[in-house]
Design an enzyme around this catalytic site. Sequence first.
Site, mmCIF file in Angstrom:
data_model
loop_
_atom_site.group_PDB
_atom_site.id
_atom_site.type_symbol
_atom_site.label_atom_id
_atom_site.label_comp_id
_atom_site.label_asym_id
_atom_site.label_seq_id
_atom_site.Cartn_x
_atom_site.Cartn_y
_atom_site.Cartn_z
ATOM 1 N N LYS A 37 45.151 4.604 -69.497
ATOM 2 C CA LYS A 37 44.404 5.753 -68.963
ATOM 3 C C LYS A 37 45.122 6.312 -67.733
ATOM 4 O O LYS A 37 45.980 5.637 -67.154
ATOM 5 C CB LYS A 37 42.986 5.303 -68.608
ATOM 6 C CG LYS A 37 42.954 4.217 -67.553
ATOM 7 C CD LYS A 37 41.607 3.515 -67.484
ATOM 8 C CE LYS A 37 41.656 2.434 -66.432
ATOM 9 N NZ LYS A 37 40.411 1.647 -66.389
ATOM 10 N N TYR A 247 55.339 15.606 -36.576
ATOM 11 C CA TYR A 247 54.063 16.163 -36.130
ATOM 12 C C TYR A 247 53.426 15.302 -35.049
ATOM 13 O O TYR A 247 53.425 14.074 -35.138
ATOM 14 C CB TYR A 247 53.078 16.240 -37.299
ATOM 15 C CG TYR A 247 53.246 17.457 -38.173
ATOM 16 C CD1 TYR A 247 53.205 18.746 -37.638
ATOM 17 C CD2 TYR A 247 53.444 17.314 -39.538
ATOM 18 C CE1 TYR A 247 53.361 19.865 -38.441
ATOM 19 C CE2 TYR A 247 53.588 18.427 -40.365
ATOM 20 C CZ TYR A 247 53.546 19.698 -39.808
ATOM 21 O OH TYR A 247 53.693 20.786 -40.608
HETATM 22 C C1 LIG Z 1 40.862 0.300 -66.441
HETATM 23 C C2 LIG Z 1 40.216 -0.635 -67.334
HETATM 24 C C3 LIG Z 1 40.860 -1.826 -67.706
HETATM 25 C C4 LIG Z 1 42.141 -2.302 -67.074
HETATM 26 O O1 LIG Z 1 41.826 -2.910 -65.841
HETATM 27 P P1 LIG Z 1 42.940 -3.520 -64.837
HETATM 28 O O2 LIG Z 1 42.155 -4.057 -63.717
HETATM 29 O O3 LIG Z 1 43.805 -2.367 -64.432
HETATM 30 O O4 LIG Z 1 43.707 -4.542 -65.595
HETATM 31 C C5 LIG Z 1 40.241 -2.607 -68.673
HETATM 32 N N1 LIG Z 1 39.050 -2.250 -69.206
HETATM 33 C C6 LIG Z 1 38.395 -1.142 -68.838
HETATM 34 C C7 LIG Z 1 37.084 -0.813 -69.462
HETATM 35 C C8 LIG Z 1 38.945 -0.298 -67.895
HETATM 36 O O5 LIG Z 1 38.272 0.803 -67.508
#
Ligand SMILES: *Cc1c(COP(=O)(O)O)cnc(C)c1O
Length: 344
Positions: A37, A247
């Site tokens: 994602k 800055y």
């Molecule tokens: C993002 C997500 C993961 C991965 O989690 P990490 O902590 O990055 O390993 C797994 N399951 C779900 C439902 C997620 O939203």
Amino acid sequence: MTPKPPLRLHLDTDALVHNWRALDALSGKARAGAAVKADAYGLGAPRVVKALAAAGCRDFFVAYAGEAAQIDGLVDPAQISVLHGPLTADEARFMQARGIRPTINSIEQAQCWLDTGGGACDLMVDTGMNRLGLALSDLGDDLVARLDVEVLLSHLASADEDSPLNAQQRARWIEARAMVPSRGCSLANSAGIVLGEGYHGTLTRPGLSLYGGVPRAELAGTIRQVAYPQATIIQAREVSAGDTIGYNATFTASRAMRIGVVALGYADGYLRCWSGKGMLRSNGTPLPVVGRVSMDMTLIDISAAPHIRAGDWVEADYALPEAAQACGLSQYELLTSLGRRFCR
Ligand SMILES: *Cc1c(COP(=O)(O)O)cnc(C)c1O
């Protein structure tokens, strides 16, 4: 010809594949999938998915249907699961047409999925996080009975800690599995994998640790850095003792110095928390950030690297556990905030 950007996000594909294989091995009898994602946590979903699919990864998780479209064509659509489920009937039809699985998170989404034609889906059960997912008390609903569930999922709230919530969530997830028939089951994110066999089910869902994150000490020494932010020097300049830099003049040179102006700033996700703290390197030589990070530029002390010229590349120290410790952002934020100007 469009000029090339002066920033690039180098991806160590060997380290990425190494991390997935290590997490797959730690997952025991379960196989490891990949959370890709948010554009694979900002690293570029297409290149990450290609590398992991070639290494044997078969299960890819995105948040939105639009993110599935981004990697559709690189893998069989049946290998993609959309974690947030169908947000509209149009999204449900899109996933049905492509053969992508939604994760059903509520009775409303179950209704929407069945009304638009149904098909294989995943099912998220809330076991204590109170974010997405059906409550255990919803699982007896007729609509749930009509779903064709591939993987029954739940998500751990505190896998990165030794919390009693982990065992509680696991017990509720096992209860849910007895209530809803499914072909597979999944509970663990990166940190959850380390909690042991009882948390593995048939499929694990690492994200962060694929990309070099170390959410629990057990993973240190196994997980390798994957992402390397690099930027060019726009200008090198000399300053004298007493001159102020950047800055708000927060840094005053105590001696004659050479300053490098780097094409990297907070608009690129190199946030102001790195002001006076960050470290860049040229062939291993440390070049500390001096003064405030600005929107498009960061100033570094290049006195120790007299050969550096405009156009040379430097690399930011970005090993995630150490970087998070140094700047106060989470390892997740360090990855996902890296901006669009980086060439990926
Ligand atoms: C993002 C997500 C993961 C991965 O989690 P990490 O902590 O990055 O390993 C797994 N399951 C779900 C439902 C997620 O939203």
